[in-house]
Motif scaffolding. Sequence first.
Motif, mmCIF file in Angstrom:
data_model
loop_
_atom_site.group_PDB
_atom_site.id
_atom_site.type_symbol
_atom_site.label_atom_id
_atom_site.label_comp_id
_atom_site.label_asym_id
_atom_site.label_seq_id
_atom_site.Cartn_x
_atom_site.Cartn_y
_atom_site.Cartn_z
ATOM 1 N N ILE A 435 0.846 -1.201 0.000
ATOM 2 C CA ILE A 435 0.000 0.000 0.000
ATOM 3 C C ILE A 435 0.881 1.251 0.000
ATOM 4 N N GLY A 436 1.959 1.216 0.790
ATOM 5 C CA GLY A 436 2.883 2.347 0.836
ATOM 6 C C GLY A 436 3.512 2.619 -0.520
ATOM 7 N N TRP A 437 3.941 1.572 -1.205
ATOM 8 C CA TRP A 437 4.548 1.754 -2.524
ATOM 9 C C TRP A 437 3.535 2.318 -3.522
ATOM 10 N N CYS A 438 2.306 1.859 -3.452
ATOM 11 C CA CYS A 438 1.262 2.401 -4.344
ATOM 12 C C CYS A 438 1.091 3.898 -4.126
ATOM 13 N N MET A 439 1.122 4.321 -2.876
ATOM 14 C CA MET A 439 0.964 5.747 -2.571
ATOM 15 C C MET A 439 2.168 6.547 -3.075
ATOM 16 N N ILE A 440 3.373 5.976 -2.924
ATOM 17 C CA ILE A 440 4.576 6.665 -3.402
ATOM 18 C C ILE A 440 4.544 6.801 -4.921
ATOM 19 N N ILE A 441 4.142 5.746 -5.611
ATOM 20 C CA ILE A 441 4.094 5.781 -7.082
ATOM 21 C C ILE A 441 3.092 6.832 -7.551
ATOM 22 N N LEU A 442 1.918 6.854 -6.915
ATOM 23 C CA LEU A 442 0.900 7.836 -7.303
ATOM 24 C C LEU A 442 1.379 9.259 -7.032
ATOM 25 N N TRP A 443 2.034 9.464 -5.883
ATOM 26 C CA TRP A 443 2.545 10.802 -5.565
ATOM 27 C C TRP A 443 3.620 11.219 -6.569
ATOM 28 N N ALA A 444 4.568 10.310 -6.883
ATOM 29 C CA ALA A 444 5.656 10.636 -7.799
ATOM 30 C C ALA A 444 5.116 10.941 -9.194
ATOM 31 N N ALA A 445 4.142 10.131 -9.649
ATOM 32 C CA ALA A 445 3.564 10.362 -10.975
ATOM 33 C C ALA A 445 2.839 11.694 -11.030
#
Length: 594
Positions: A435-445
């Motif tokens: 879940i944390g990685w999904c949030m990081i990917i969405l934020w970075a994108a």
Amino acid sequence: MTKYSIILLTSDMDDFLIGLQELGMMDITRSAKPVDERAMSMFDTVARYGNAIGRLAAFRKKHPDTKVSELPLPHDPETILDSTERHFAQMEECRTTLVTLRKNMEAALPWGEFRSTDVGRLASMGLHARFYSVSKRKFNPQWQADYPLAILNEYGGRVYFTVITPAGETPRIPAEETQLPRSCASELGMEMDKVKGRLRILEEETAWLASMTGILAAAKASIATVLDRYSAMSSSTKEGENTISVLEGFAPEEDMEKICGFLDTGPVVYIKEEATANDDPPVKLKNNAFARLFEPIGSLYMLPRYGEWDLTPFFAPFYMLFFGLCLGDMGYGLLLIATGLAASIKLPKFKAYGKLIIWLGVGSIIMPLLSGTFFGMKLADIIPMPENIKSLFFSDMKMFWFSIIFGLLQIVFARILKAIQCFNRKEWDPALTEIGWCMIILWAASAYAGSQTGNSILPKTANIILAATGTALVLFFSKPAKFFLLRPLKGIVSLYDITGIFGDMLSYIRLFGLGTTGGILALVINSISMSLSGVPYIGWALAVLLLIIGHIAVMGLSCLGAFVHPIRLTFVEFYKNAGFEGGGRPFNPLKINK
């Protein structure tokens, strides 16, 4: 799956397994390889029958009009099998002989007509025949005056001759001595005719053997059924000095009533229980009508292990759309739909593949519609439309970024699936990490997109929450430690995984690259075809011919890439991010082979 542990007398084993085969619902644990000499013999026999059936089918397809010459053989499968193998061996021998004879004939043709026995007769008289070959330009007529020389033939600008001398005497002729072929061309030709006649007879007899494939198929199925039963029997556990046998089997839960009804009437004692992953049960996929079409693609990799999610319904829509992005042309999509419909109607055996082609064609209309590409042309250029409608079509740069964004969507989706599976197994740390990685990917994108457009995609508060929460989840839950406050120190190492995510994201550029390449090739075909239209009289005919042939070639090449590369993205990027392990074995019920 339901697990069945079955106990019975060894003496009743054969009859019980025959009944189980007739039922055809239970996968009895058995060895996939021959377990002893008897099994090896049956395995080899089944392979021989299969090879003979395949070769006869190929022969019948290659020689559909061959005359049939019936052999005086009993309609016995073993006799037909032996005769089939013998005929194919003899036909291969004849073809090899013909190749050798043809080479010898080409070598003998320049020497003209001669009899090889004459050489032996000369030797018996104490004379030696030497044979030479020189170019016409180098042949010296003086040699005929100096030696008993006879010209045998002139062929291909060369002179072929012989010199007869007493044994032990060597003529001084500045030409390379060679060997006379064993037979002249006419003799070799007659020998070839005999071999061709023999081959023709063998082919006519093989055509009759090809009509007996039904007998061979029945024999193969019968032996395969016995082999399957024998493998199950050999894989059973023996107790009580081989008087008692224990079998293990698996079957879907929906078949429990029928299976229990059969077992209750048999001379067995059994225990049924829900199968677990530790039992290594077989896997039987259950998907809806759409996802079922994509199962052959997933099976190219491996089946999920028991208890693991089948990812077919999750990658199927992505694969369909990825295929469309790689193909990159709505016109080709229409042709795929037409091909799939024709295959579904005309080839009932391949109806499922026809439907799969139809869906791939649908994806090849949806995705190229974004750029408006139709047989290498842009819809905005060939159809009059308002500017506000034209602006809706994506440029090449927009298609580039769309491919990457679409890839990121699949990566995030895969990690969410992995998180859900971890939650189901009560594995909280890996679930929260994903879940944390999904949030990081969405934020970075979102942050990168905002930096390029000059407008924030998400509210500032949302960006802060995504970045902070995602980073905290990765730091605290990716590397579990007994002392909670030590987790962030160990979790810092996990942040390096962002490079892997970045690499996965770049892999999706191939979707744009392949689609653009196909479009450029189609455009080149259009341009060349239009240039041919100016040729007097036949210009338009040449243009249409090149359009048809060229677009078929481009479509075939594009389809190959569109099939392979989405598979790579599925098995490497999607499966990896979804935590797929695989290794399951297919459900293979004990049944009568047909």
